[in-house]
Design a protein around this motif. Sequence first.
Motif, PDB file in Angstrom:
ATOM      1  N   THR A 238      62.421  35.101 -70.246  1.00  0.00           N
ATOM      2  CA  THR A 238      61.295  34.239 -69.755  1.00  0.00           C
ATOM      3  C   THR A 238      61.431  32.830 -70.173  1.00  0.00           C
ATOM      4  O   THR A 238      61.962  32.556 -71.292  1.00  0.00           O
ATOM      5  CB  THR A 238      59.926  34.587 -70.144  1.00  0.00           C
ATOM      6  OG1 THR A 238      59.627  36.017 -69.834  1.00  0.00           O
ATOM      7  CG2 THR A 238      58.658  33.681 -69.658  1.00  0.00           C
ATOM      8  N   GLY A 239      61.640  31.781 -69.274  1.00  0.00           N
ATOM      9  CA  GLY A 239      61.652  30.446 -69.367  1.00  0.00           C
ATOM     10  C   GLY A 239      63.204  30.212 -69.413  1.00  0.00           C
ATOM     11  O   GLY A 239      63.351  28.745 -70.065  1.00  0.00           O
ATOM     12  N   SER A 240      64.098  30.876 -69.063  1.00  0.00           N
ATOM     13  CA  SER A 240      65.458  30.607 -69.353  1.00  0.00           C
ATOM     14  C   SER A 240      65.901  29.820 -68.065  1.00  0.00           C
ATOM     15  O   SER A 240      66.994  29.177 -67.778  1.00  0.00           O
ATOM     16  CB  SER A 240      66.278  31.821 -69.497  1.00  0.00           C
ATOM     17  OG  SER A 240      66.200  32.734 -68.564  1.00  0.00           O
ATOM     18  N   GLY A 241      65.228  29.771 -67.060  1.00  0.00           N
ATOM     19  CA  GLY A 241      65.426  28.797 -65.792  1.00  0.00           C
ATOM     20  C   GLY A 241      65.818  29.760 -64.480  1.00  0.00           C
ATOM     21  O   GLY A 241      66.603  29.263 -63.653  1.00  0.00           O
ATOM     22  N   LYS A 242      65.500  30.855 -64.449  1.00  0.00           N
ATOM     23  CA  LYS A 242      65.686  31.883 -63.218  1.00  0.00           C
ATOM     24  C   LYS A 242      64.990  31.241 -62.055  1.00  0.00           C
ATOM     25  O   LYS A 242      66.036  31.098 -61.029  1.00  0.00           O
ATOM     26  CB  LYS A 242      65.213  33.062 -63.713  1.00  0.00           C
ATOM     27  CG  LYS A 242      65.785  33.784 -64.553  1.00  0.00           C
ATOM     28  CD  LYS A 242      65.150  35.296 -65.065  1.00  0.00           C
ATOM     29  CE  LYS A 242      63.759  35.603 -65.089  1.00  0.00           C
ATOM     30  NZ  LYS A 242      63.380  34.771 -66.482  1.00  0.00           N
ATOM     31  N   THR A 243      63.776  30.993 -62.205  1.00  0.00           N
ATOM     32  CA  THR A 243      63.156  30.495 -60.854  1.00  0.00           C
ATOM     33  C   THR A 243      63.648  28.998 -60.458  1.00  0.00           C
ATOM     34  O   THR A 243      63.816  28.820 -59.205  1.00  0.00           O
ATOM     35  CB  THR A 243      61.576  30.285 -61.241  1.00  0.00           C
ATOM     36  OG1 THR A 243      61.163  31.442 -61.601  1.00  0.00           O
ATOM     37  CG2 THR A 243      60.763  30.002 -59.976  1.00  0.00           C
ATOM     38  N   TYR A 244      64.038  28.300 -61.671  1.00  0.00           N
ATOM     39  CA  TYR A 244      64.814  27.059 -61.193  1.00  0.00           C
ATOM     40  C   TYR A 244      66.110  26.934 -60.626  1.00  0.00           C
ATOM     41  O   TYR A 244      66.290  26.597 -59.692  1.00  0.00           O
ATOM     42  CB  TYR A 244      64.827  26.287 -62.422  1.00  0.00           C
ATOM     43  CG  TYR A 244      65.422  24.871 -62.318  1.00  0.00           C
ATOM     44  CD1 TYR A 244      64.489  23.748 -62.153  1.00  0.00           C
ATOM     45  CD2 TYR A 244      66.667  24.521 -62.421  1.00  0.00           C
ATOM     46  CE1 TYR A 244      64.870  22.441 -61.813  1.00  0.00           C
ATOM     47  CE2 TYR A 244      67.329  23.076 -62.262  1.00  0.00           C
ATOM     48  CZ  TYR A 244      66.292  22.079 -62.001  1.00  0.00           C
ATOM     49  OH  TYR A 244      66.840  21.117 -61.936  1.00  0.00           O
ATOM     50  N   THR A 245      66.783  28.055 -61.219  1.00  0.00           N
ATOM     51  CA  THR A 245      68.001  28.442 -60.240  1.00  0.00           C
ATOM     52  C   THR A 245      67.876  28.814 -58.929  1.00  0.00           C
ATOM     53  O   THR A 245      68.428  28.354 -57.890  1.00  0.00           O
ATOM     54  CB  THR A 245      68.865  29.045 -61.173  1.00  0.00           C
ATOM     55  OG1 THR A 245      69.178  28.628 -62.595  1.00  0.00           O
ATOM     56  CG2 THR A 245      69.953  29.565 -60.502  1.00  0.00           C
TER      57      THR A 245
ATOM     58  N   SER B  28      54.078  36.420 -63.161  1.00  0.00           N
ATOM     59  CA  SER B  28      55.141  36.185 -62.572  1.00  0.00           C
ATOM     60  C   SER B  28      56.503  36.044 -63.307  1.00  0.00           C
ATOM     61  O   SER B  28      57.441  36.730 -62.832  1.00  0.00           O
ATOM     62  CB  SER B  28      55.265  34.772 -62.028  1.00  0.00           C
ATOM     63  OG  SER B  28      55.546  33.677 -63.010  1.00  0.00           O
ATOM     64  N   SER B  29      56.339  36.059 -64.865  1.00  0.00           N
ATOM     65  CA  SER B  29      57.567  36.433 -65.610  1.00  0.00           C
ATOM     66  C   SER B  29      57.797  38.048 -65.854  1.00  0.00           C
ATOM     67  O   SER B  29      58.888  38.536 -66.004  1.00  0.00           O
ATOM     68  CB  SER B  29      57.100  35.831 -67.001  1.00  0.00           C
ATOM     69  OG  SER B  29      56.978  34.465 -67.096  1.00  0.00           O
ATOM     70  N   ARG B  30      56.767  38.536 -65.478  1.00  0.00           N
ATOM     71  CA  ARG B  30      56.786  40.055 -65.771  1.00  0.00           C
ATOM     72  C   ARG B  30      56.824  40.923 -64.189  1.00  0.00           C
ATOM     73  O   ARG B  30      56.758  41.948 -64.186  1.00  0.00           O
ATOM     74  CB  ARG B  30      55.533  40.583 -66.422  1.00  0.00           C
ATOM     75  CG  ARG B  30      55.593  39.903 -67.605  1.00  0.00           C
ATOM     76  CD  ARG B  30      54.429  40.525 -68.677  1.00  0.00           C
ATOM     77  NE  ARG B  30      52.988  40.660 -68.284  1.00  0.00           N
ATOM     78  CZ  ARG B  30      52.413  39.598 -68.278  1.00  0.00           C
ATOM     79  NH1 ARG B  30      52.744  38.665 -68.812  1.00  0.00           N
ATOM     80  NH2 ARG B  30      51.096  39.660 -67.731  1.00  0.00           N
TER      81      ARG B  30
HETATM   82  N1  LIG Z   1      69.041  23.633 -65.260  1.00  0.00           N
HETATM   83  C1  LIG Z   1      67.850  23.121 -65.475  1.00  0.00           C
HETATM   84  N2  LIG Z   1      67.607  21.983 -65.739  1.00  0.00           N
HETATM   85  C2  LIG Z   1      66.349  21.319 -65.838  1.00  0.00           C
HETATM   86  N3  LIG Z   1      65.282  22.171 -66.047  1.00  0.00           N
HETATM   87  C3  LIG Z   1      65.353  23.273 -65.919  1.00  0.00           C
HETATM   88  C4  LIG Z   1      66.509  24.077 -65.876  1.00  0.00           C
HETATM   89  N4  LIG Z   1      66.324  25.384 -65.988  1.00  0.00           N
HETATM   90  C5  LIG Z   1      64.881  25.669 -66.344  1.00  0.00           C
HETATM   91  N5  LIG Z   1      64.324  24.362 -66.191  1.00  0.00           N
HETATM   92  C6  LIG Z   1      62.903  24.034 -66.563  1.00  0.00           C
HETATM   93  O1  LIG Z   1      62.576  25.025 -67.626  1.00  0.00           O
HETATM   94  C7  LIG Z   1      61.340  25.594 -67.496  1.00  0.00           C
HETATM   95  C8  LIG Z   1      61.322  27.018 -67.309  1.00  0.00           C
HETATM   96  O2  LIG Z   1      62.283  27.507 -66.092  1.00  0.00           O
HETATM   97  P1  LIG Z   1      62.125  28.613 -65.280  1.00  0.00           P
HETATM   98  O3  LIG Z   1      60.603  28.593 -64.882  1.00  0.00           O
HETATM   99  O4  LIG Z   1      62.821  28.646 -64.219  1.00  0.00           O
HETATM  100  O5  LIG Z   1      62.226  29.867 -65.937  1.00  0.00           O
HETATM  101  P2  LIG Z   1      62.113  31.263 -65.771  1.00  0.00           P
HETATM  102  O6  LIG Z   1      63.167  32.055 -66.245  1.00  0.00           O
HETATM  103  O7  LIG Z   1      61.987  31.446 -64.390  1.00  0.00           O
HETATM  104  O8  LIG Z   1      60.662  31.911 -66.104  1.00  0.00           O
HETATM  105  P3  LIG Z   1      59.735  32.992 -65.877  1.00  0.00           P
HETATM  106  O9  LIG Z   1      60.503  34.405 -66.288  1.00  0.00           O
HETATM  107  O10 LIG Z   1      58.673  32.771 -66.640  1.00  0.00           O
HETATM  108  O11 LIG Z   1      59.761  32.734 -64.302  1.00  0.00           O
HETATM  109  C9  LIG Z   1      61.080  24.893 -65.980  1.00  0.00           C
HETATM  110  O12 LIG Z   1      59.995  23.792 -66.544  1.00  0.00           O
HETATM  111  C10 LIG Z   1      62.197  24.463 -65.593  1.00  0.00           C
HETATM  112  O13 LIG Z   1      61.855  23.436 -64.729  1.00  0.00           O
END
Ligand SMILES: Nc1ncnc2c1ncn2[C@@H]1O[C@H](COP(=O)(O)OP(=O)(O)OP(=O)(O)O)[C@@H](O)[C@H]1O
Length: 612
Positions: free
Chosen positions: A371-378, A489-491
């Motif tokens: 969680t929070g590693s940037g999956k949704t961002y990617t 959403s993380s889960r």
């Molecule tokens: N490559 C990146 N560059 C800039 N910001 C990033 C990047 N990756 C992630 N972030 C930021 O880090 C935060 C967490 O990212 P994100 O929500 O994508 O994580 P996640 O893995 O999807 O979390 P979850 O499992 O809770 O959905 C967000 O605020 C996102 O904008």
Amino acid sequence: MSRLPVMSNKRVLTNSSSSENIQDVGPAQKKSRKELVPVKPQAAATVIGGRRPPAAAPRPPLSFNGCKHNPLPPSGVVKPPIASTAAKGTSMKQPVATNGTKPGGSRRLPWDLKGKVSDMEDRVRNYQTRVKSVGQENEDLKSALAQNQVKVGEMEDKLNKQKIQISSYEVELRKLSGVREELDKVSSDRSFLQRELTNLESKHRVMETLRDSQETELQMLKMKLSVQESTLARLQTTLRDTEEQVRYLKVTVSEQKDELHAGEMERRRLHNSIQELKGNIRVFCRVRPLVDGGNLKHIQLPANDNKTITLAKTEESHTGKAADTHKNYNFSFDRVFSPSASQQEVFEEISLLVQSALDGYNVCCFAYGQTGSGKTYTMEGDEFDQSRGVIPRAVQQIFKASEKLGAQGWQFTFTASFVEIYNETLRDLLYTGKANKRPEHEIRKSTANEVTITNLTYKSVSNEDQVLGLIELANQNRATAQTAQNDRSSRSHSVFQLDIEGMNAGRDIKCKSTLCLVDLAGSERMVKSQSQGERFKEMTAINGSLSNLGIVIAALANKESYVPYRNSKLTYLLQGCLGGNSKTLMFVNIAPELDSFGETLNSLRFASKVRS
Ligand SMILES: Nc1ncnc2c1ncn2[C@@H]1O[C@H](COP(=O)(O)OP(=O)(O)OP(=O)(O)O)[C@@H](O)[C@H]1O
């Protein structure tokens, strides 16, 4: 019986002057008599023949030969005296004149019967004369009456004629009044027509002027026409040459189209070969930037190598007697993206796979990580153009490429769906109905090995904006669930699928594929003792599905005969996009914070296992 005219009788009765007056009836008197009301002759005869009316005035004495006599008896009829009786009586004793008249000279002596007879005869003659004149008069009157009646008849005829004429005049007059109205109308029409005529005349004059100028122009045009005709003749020759060239070029174009198609097919084949050489299952690692922007200490990314990553850990000696131990964990992937890698750089690596999807190969792209590693961002990024993620960029590329392929005779249809898997339950993220009426979903597999979900929304899309709208709708649906359950959403796994069907009717070629982009649930392991109730159930579901995904991918990579797709909803749903000629790409997203070291290590180990 004698028939006496009434008029004479009346005159006898009414005129009391003298017998001479009656006899000498002049023209004036005749005229005045005519004015008298005529009395029917029969009435007169009655008077004469019958009794005298009692109301008659006393008769004046008549005179004969200038002698006056006693008046006539009331009957009007002169009766001779009863001479025999008188003669026989005492009358003989009366004195008698020698001429037989009375001694007074006016009356006959009684014995003068002769004289009396002669008087009587005179009187009769008088009467006869008078009767004659009266008869004449009566005849005159009759003829006058007849004339007058004729005149009256004529007058009546004339009157009738005049009446007829008057009525005909009246009819004519009525007609004439209509004629007058018509005349008025005609005169107004005439004045209108005159005005019109004047207008037309002036127009005619203008037209004549115009005609003159047009005739001049016509002459000029004729000259131009003759020039252009010669030009046309030249151009027709040129056209024939050009047509010949066009025919030649058409043949060339058709040949080139064939070549282009052959080239396109060759490109597909080569592209696929390259993708296969690169590996049908690829793993990319992406390191999220530090939130506070500091330096990465435990993550080492070699500057000259974008395929390896090292996790370094220094473990201090608990006793303090031994030196600290440094431990490095090296991993290599198909590509490692540093925290500074942009969304565009990341997508460039994936775009080749997206092209494969349009070429008819199933493509599946996962984002795996804690969680929070940037999956949704990617996968999704945010709304800003530069930071748009894989899904919007992939969709954009697909629509652009499909348009280009349209020039080569390809036609594509696209169908999008968005589903969430939470606790092994499916949820439609494009659902727009009432929340309490959400249908349940089941995964079904057809005999043609096509996987579908019952009651799921499948939206036909034809452009990028429509897909972005669906992503927006999916996010709203996820946000609603999020407020009901913290961090849901993380889960949960969210799966975006774009079914692509292409057809080249001219060459009778079809292709069908699915582009599958998956944002997986957070992969962090939870301490079992801390997980209870709902959280424990969630954890079990997530761990189960993620580890099964690893097992499935490994089985596919090892080309094992049995692939346990059915062990989780995620792999069951994605089975069409995994295996066979499918291309699978896994992003392993890692958080750079030191306290995430353990999860990062786990993620890298998992990804490494998938890649191996
Ligand atoms: N490559 C990146 N560059 C800039 N910001 C990033 C990047 N990756 C992630 N972030 C930021 O880090 C935060 C967490 O990212 P994100 O929500 O994508 O994580 P996640 O893995 O999807 O979390 P979850 O499992 O809770 O959905 C967000 O605020 C996102 O904008």
